[in-house]
Enzyme design. Structure first.
Site, PDB file in Angstrom:
ATOM      1  N   GLY A 283      56.042  54.939  65.128  1.00  0.00           N
ATOM      2  CA  GLY A 283      55.272  55.980  64.218  1.00  0.00           C
ATOM      3  C   GLY A 283      54.420  55.169  63.176  1.00  0.00           C
ATOM      4  O   GLY A 283      54.415  54.056  63.349  1.00  0.00           O
ATOM      5  N   GLU A 285      52.061  55.775  59.558  1.00  0.00           N
ATOM      6  CA  GLU A 285      52.066  56.700  58.281  1.00  0.00           C
ATOM      7  C   GLU A 285      50.790  57.153  57.819  1.00  0.00           C
ATOM      8  O   GLU A 285      50.368  56.886  56.761  1.00  0.00           O
ATOM      9  CB  GLU A 285      52.682  55.708  57.280  1.00  0.00           C
ATOM     10  CG  GLU A 285      51.862  54.473  56.741  1.00  0.00           C
ATOM     11  CD  GLU A 285      51.938  53.229  57.451  1.00  0.00           C
ATOM     12  OE1 GLU A 285      52.639  53.341  58.847  1.00  0.00           O
ATOM     13  OE2 GLU A 285      51.901  52.067  57.107  1.00  0.00           O
ATOM     14  N   ASN A 286      49.904  57.613  58.730  1.00  0.00           N
ATOM     15  CA  ASN A 286      48.513  58.119  58.372  1.00  0.00           C
ATOM     16  C   ASN A 286      48.762  59.042  57.264  1.00  0.00           C
ATOM     17  O   ASN A 286      49.593  60.095  57.765  1.00  0.00           O
ATOM     18  CB  ASN A 286      47.959  58.753  59.541  1.00  0.00           C
ATOM     19  CG  ASN A 286      47.840  57.429  60.636  1.00  0.00           C
ATOM     20  OD1 ASN A 286      46.974  56.490  60.134  1.00  0.00           O
ATOM     21  ND2 ASN A 286      48.020  57.453  61.746  1.00  0.00           N
ATOM     22  N   HIS A 309      61.184  56.764  57.626  1.00  0.00           N
ATOM     23  CA  HIS A 309      60.631  55.703  57.384  1.00  0.00           C
ATOM     24  C   HIS A 309      59.027  55.907  56.963  1.00  0.00           C
ATOM     25  O   HIS A 309      58.379  55.290  56.219  1.00  0.00           O
ATOM     26  CB  HIS A 309      60.467  54.600  58.715  1.00  0.00           C
ATOM     27  CG  HIS A 309      60.004  53.374  58.622  1.00  0.00           C
ATOM     28  ND1 HIS A 309      60.237  52.117  58.341  1.00  0.00           N
ATOM     29  CD2 HIS A 309      58.440  53.160  59.087  1.00  0.00           C
ATOM     30  CE1 HIS A 309      59.346  51.484  58.331  1.00  0.00           C
ATOM     31  NE2 HIS A 309      58.283  51.793  58.560  1.00  0.00           N
ATOM     32  N   GLU A 310      58.328  56.684  57.871  1.00  0.00           N
ATOM     33  CA  GLU A 310      56.954  57.031  57.798  1.00  0.00           C
ATOM     34  C   GLU A 310      56.502  57.718  56.352  1.00  0.00           C
ATOM     35  O   GLU A 310      55.862  57.517  55.935  1.00  0.00           O
ATOM     36  CB  GLU A 310      56.421  57.716  58.863  1.00  0.00           C
ATOM     37  CG  GLU A 310      56.543  57.025  60.316  1.00  0.00           C
ATOM     38  CD  GLU A 310      56.224  55.648  60.400  1.00  0.00           C
ATOM     39  OE1 GLU A 310      55.225  55.092  59.618  1.00  0.00           O
ATOM     40  OE2 GLU A 310      56.688  54.718  60.996  1.00  0.00           O
ATOM     41  N   HIS A 313      56.631  55.474  53.536  1.00  0.00           N
ATOM     42  CA  HIS A 313      55.314  55.153  53.287  1.00  0.00           C
ATOM     43  C   HIS A 313      54.328  55.545  52.279  1.00  0.00           C
ATOM     44  O   HIS A 313      53.450  54.843  51.960  1.00  0.00           O
ATOM     45  CB  HIS A 313      54.481  54.546  54.674  1.00  0.00           C
ATOM     46  CG  HIS A 313      55.031  53.378  55.472  1.00  0.00           C
ATOM     47  ND1 HIS A 313      54.851  52.152  54.848  1.00  0.00           N
ATOM     48  CD2 HIS A 313      55.150  53.238  56.660  1.00  0.00           C
ATOM     49  CE1 HIS A 313      55.176  51.119  55.780  1.00  0.00           C
ATOM     50  NE2 HIS A 313      55.700  51.984  56.849  1.00  0.00           N
ATOM     51  N   GLU A 332      56.188  46.987  54.561  1.00  0.00           N
ATOM     52  CA  GLU A 332      57.368  47.535  55.415  1.00  0.00           C
ATOM     53  C   GLU A 332      58.896  47.193  55.133  1.00  0.00           C
ATOM     54  O   GLU A 332      59.469  47.952  54.894  1.00  0.00           O
ATOM     55  CB  GLU A 332      57.153  46.626  56.604  1.00  0.00           C
ATOM     56  CG  GLU A 332      55.753  47.007  57.298  1.00  0.00           C
ATOM     57  CD  GLU A 332      55.682  48.448  57.923  1.00  0.00           C
ATOM     58  OE1 GLU A 332      56.628  49.248  57.870  1.00  0.00           O
ATOM     59  OE2 GLU A 332      54.532  49.258  57.966  1.00  0.00           O
ATOM     60  N   ASP A 387      48.555  40.881  63.651  1.00  0.00           N
ATOM     61  CA  ASP A 387      49.536  41.748  64.660  1.00  0.00           C
ATOM     62  C   ASP A 387      50.667  40.721  64.803  1.00  0.00           C
ATOM     63  O   ASP A 387      51.746  40.936  65.066  1.00  0.00           O
ATOM     64  CB  ASP A 387      48.847  41.957  66.111  1.00  0.00           C
ATOM     65  CG  ASP A 387      49.075  43.028  66.600  1.00  0.00           C
ATOM     66  OD1 ASP A 387      49.721  43.923  66.097  1.00  0.00           O
ATOM     67  OD2 ASP A 387      49.240  43.056  67.844  1.00  0.00           O
ATOM     68  N   TYR A 395      60.041  43.550  57.764  1.00  0.00           N
ATOM     69  CA  TYR A 395      60.902  44.783  57.774  1.00  0.00           C
ATOM     70  C   TYR A 395      62.310  44.534  57.394  1.00  0.00           C
ATOM     71  O   TYR A 395      62.588  45.112  56.105  1.00  0.00           O
ATOM     72  CB  TYR A 395      60.849  45.430  58.981  1.00  0.00           C
ATOM     73  CG  TYR A 395      59.497  45.827  59.788  1.00  0.00           C
ATOM     74  CD1 TYR A 395      59.503  47.448  59.836  1.00  0.00           C
ATOM     75  CD2 TYR A 395      58.680  45.307  60.137  1.00  0.00           C
ATOM     76  CE1 TYR A 395      58.381  48.129  60.138  1.00  0.00           C
ATOM     77  CE2 TYR A 395      57.167  45.935  60.475  1.00  0.00           C
ATOM     78  CZ  TYR A 395      57.276  47.413  60.715  1.00  0.00           C
ATOM     79  OH  TYR A 395      56.084  47.853  61.239  1.00  0.00           O
ATOM     80  N   LYS A 571      57.837  48.480  71.549  1.00  0.00           N
ATOM     81  CA  LYS A 571      59.221  47.915  71.210  1.00  0.00           C
ATOM     82  C   LYS A 571      60.103  48.221  72.397  1.00  0.00           C
ATOM     83  O   LYS A 571      61.047  47.327  72.519  1.00  0.00           O
ATOM     84  CB  LYS A 571      59.712  49.119  70.087  1.00  0.00           C
ATOM     85  CG  LYS A 571      61.114  48.847  69.814  1.00  0.00           C
ATOM     86  CD  LYS A 571      61.544  49.925  68.731  1.00  0.00           C
ATOM     87  CE  LYS A 571      63.037  49.955  68.805  1.00  0.00           C
ATOM     88  NZ  LYS A 571      63.624  50.923  67.866  1.00  0.00           N
TER      89      LYS A 571
END
Ligand code: BES
Ligand code: ZN
Length: 621
Positions: A283, A285-286, A309-310, A313, A332, A387, A395, A571
């Site tokens: 996901g 979080e926009n 989670h998102e 944010h 995070e 990255d 996290y 992932k």
């Protein structure tokens, strides 16, 4: 020598002092060319054509800028700049000189604009063929198979590949946009939709709250909408939208939980866009519109911690934002902590404990093979792609730090502390040093015994996990682990195990607790009893396929190939390819599958998997 030193030193000293004394200074962001300390963008207006044929965005980006007279430096990556104009607000726009500098492989190329005193700068540009922040999907990569799809992924430093701007989380902007698309498609953005959901090929958006550039987002496709509550809803392709709306029906309850803990939701609506399976993340979080992988639509809400989670944010990250990518754990770690609080409130303590225990186990395994410098929360990312900071450390170690603080001071003190933190830093960017100072002043100063017990500097600056930490315990997972042990030791047959009430989390722990070196026939026994090769749950399937590859269970080969060629979530891809390349035969299969799958992966996934399969190929030679 002394005189020389004096002559040479003052500017350097001034520079050091000004950096050190202004920790939130965006000039310190090593991952941006922008001179945001001197000239600051305040608003971005986009006027874009979405050209699926040419796989290109083309249009005009107009920036409002504030600050002293002088050049404006923007971030770009692979953009073609056609023309730059500036206006001082009085007269109209006039063309101004610009220079596109050397393209750094990590940062892209600076765009220096001679704006003079111009308070508006507009850039006519188009995106490059391999824009790192865009993924153009063929109809065959969508659920409906009939229309193409485009989406952006700007975090961490990919906004610059589709918008020329100051691409640093230390600078915030409001934005507005007009987007033209083929008339049968719908465009959505991380903003208020002024044009509604009627199709027509021309859409308008507005984000009146100041956000960091990595939260600017756009998607275009054959999208339908279903409301799931007053403020919440789901966008997805028509054949997916009903299942997604059912899966995410608890979103409004999650929002109320966070609001009761940390204060009002400030963004108006909260919708979720379910993307095609190529999306490289779970996901993103926009604001107002979380982007999500369809792999979280499991049918039984077992993977909706992603929504928790998102959504979290919307406070940690989107309100109080990491000032630079070194401070990513502030986004995070806080978010994972809040995610767990949401899960506990909405689905109960046992489910929350299972989820966090699995994550902590994952972190420990990951850290065992990790360079020590990457085990630090306040990680050093100099000369590296941000990255590379995307590991379990920001996290899970980050959340563990907050959980340890919570346990030490009690929720009565910790909840209001976090609420005040979000209030204090709302719509601001925060450095690790600023957080540490806030923590000291607001929570630890009056609690010497807690300060004594929790070594904050060690948590923030040292590798590893400090001794005095809080770890989750889950009795339910212990049951799954014991079952794996009993079956592994030959005490029971698979069909005799009592798995009737197992959740996804039980299965994950069961699969991850398997002994090494099982014969393929034993894997077949599990498959016959539980039908794991045919599971529709992507998390379980990923762990199952890992076990299959590791133990040479060929009956799962077809499922493995299907999974790797249809799903682009990094992932899942990363561990599977890593497992494959451990043997010569596996390397061959990895190379063969990857050759077919690679054109359908997102540029960020390609970068990750190239490093794994490419490395394996050179080993084989
Ligand atoms: N903001 C991240 C995704 C991200 C981080 C994208 C850094 C690019 C660079 C998002 O909130 C996230 O953490 N997603 C996780 C899911 C989550 C449940 C841990 C993911 O996609 O794995
Ligand atoms: Zn996140």
């Amino acid at each position: 020598m002394g005189a020389l030193m004096r002559a040479a030193c003052p500017p350097l000293i001034l520079l050091l002092i000004s950096c050190a004394s202004r920790p939130g200074d965006p000039a310190k962001d090593l991952h941006s060319h922008a001179n945001a300390a001197a000239v600051r963008m305040t608003h971005v207006d986009l006027d874009l054509d979405v050209d699926f044929e040419a796989r290109r965005l083309r249009g005009i980006c107009t920036l409002d800028v504030a600050g002293a007279e002088g050049d404006l430096v923007l971030d770009t990556r692979d953009l073609s700049i056609e023309r730059v104009e500036a206006s001082d607000g009085q007269a109209g726009f006039r063309e101004v000189p610009f220079e596109l500098g050397h393209a750094d492989p990590i940062l892209g190329a600076p765009l220096r604009i001679e704006r003079g005193r111009g308070s508006k700068v507009r850039v006519k540009y188009s995106t490059g063929e391999r824009a790192s922040g865009l993924q153009w999907l063929e109809p065959a990569q969508t659920a409906g198979l009939r229309h193409p799809f485009l989406y952006t992924q700007s975090q961490a430093i990919h906004a610059r590949s589709w918008i020329p701007l100051q691409d640093t989380p230390g600078a915030r902007v409001t934005y507005s946009a007009r987007v033209r698309t083929p008339p049968e498609l719908l465009a959505v953005m991380s903003a208020e939709m002024l044009s509604g959901t009627e199709r027509g090929g021309e859409y308008r958006f507005r984000m009146p709250l100041a956000i960091p550039s990595y939260l600017i987002a756009l998607a275009v496709g054959d999208l339908a909408f279903r409301p799931t509550g007053e403020r919440t809803g789901v966008y997805a392709e028509p054949s997916v939208v009903d299942a997604a709306a059912r899966e995410f029906e608890d979103t409004e309850a999650m929002m109320r939980t966070v609001e009761s803990l940390y204060g009002p939701y400030r963004w108006g609506r909260y919708d979720i866009l379910v993307l095609p399976p190529a999306f490289p993340f779970g996901g993103m979080e926009n604001p107002r519109l979380t982007f999500a992988s369809p792999t979280v639509v499991a049918g039984d809400k077992s993977l909706v911690s992603l929504v928790a989670h998102e959504l979290a944010h919307s406070w940690s990250g989107n309100l109080a934002t990491n000032a630079t990518w070194r401070d990513f754990w502030l986004n995070e770690g806080f978010t994972v902590y809040i995610e767990e609080r949401i899960q506990e409130a909405v689905y109960g303590a046992e489910r929350a404990a299972m989820e966090s225990a699995l994550e902590v186990e994952g972190l420990k395994n990951e850290m065992a093979a990790m360079d020590r410098r990457d085990q630090v929360l306040h990680v050093d990312l100099a000369d590296r792609d941000p990255d590379e900071g995307f590991t379990g450390v920001p996290y899970i170690k980050g959340a563990m730090f907050l959980r340890t603080l919570e346990k030490a001071v009690g929720r009565e003190a910790f909840d209001p502390f976090l609420r005040d933190y979000f209030e204090e830093f709302a719509f601001r960017s925060v450095t690790t040093a600023q957080f540490a100072a806030y923590l000291e002043a607001e929570l630890l100063a009056g609690r010497p015994s807690v300060r004594e017990a929790i070594p904050v500097r060690d948590w923030l600056e040292l590798p590893g996990l400090p001794e005095n930490r809080h770890e989750p315990v889950s009795a339910a997972l212990a049951v799954a682990e014991a079952s794996a042990r009993r079956w592994g030791g030959g005490e029971v047959r698979a069909a005799q195990l009592e798995t009737g009430d197992w959740t996804t989390q039980h299965w994950l722990r069961f699969l991850r607790s398997m002994p090494e070196g099982l014969a393929p026939e034993r894997i077949a026994e599990l498959d016959a009893a539980f039908g794991l090769t045919a599971t529709g749950n992507a998390e379980i399937l990923c762990d199952w396929l890992l076990l299959a590859v590791r133990n040479g269970y060929g009956a799962a080969n077809g499922a493995l190939r299907d999974f790797l060629t249809s799903v682009g979530r990094r992932k899942f891809l990363k561990p599977l390819y890593e497992e494959l390349v451990k043997t010569a035969q596996g390397r061959e299969r990895a190379a063969e599958i990857y050759a077919a799958a690679r054109p359908g992966y997102h540029p960020m996934a390609v970068q990750t998997i190239d490093a794994i399969v490419g490395r394996a190929q050179s080993l084989a030679e």
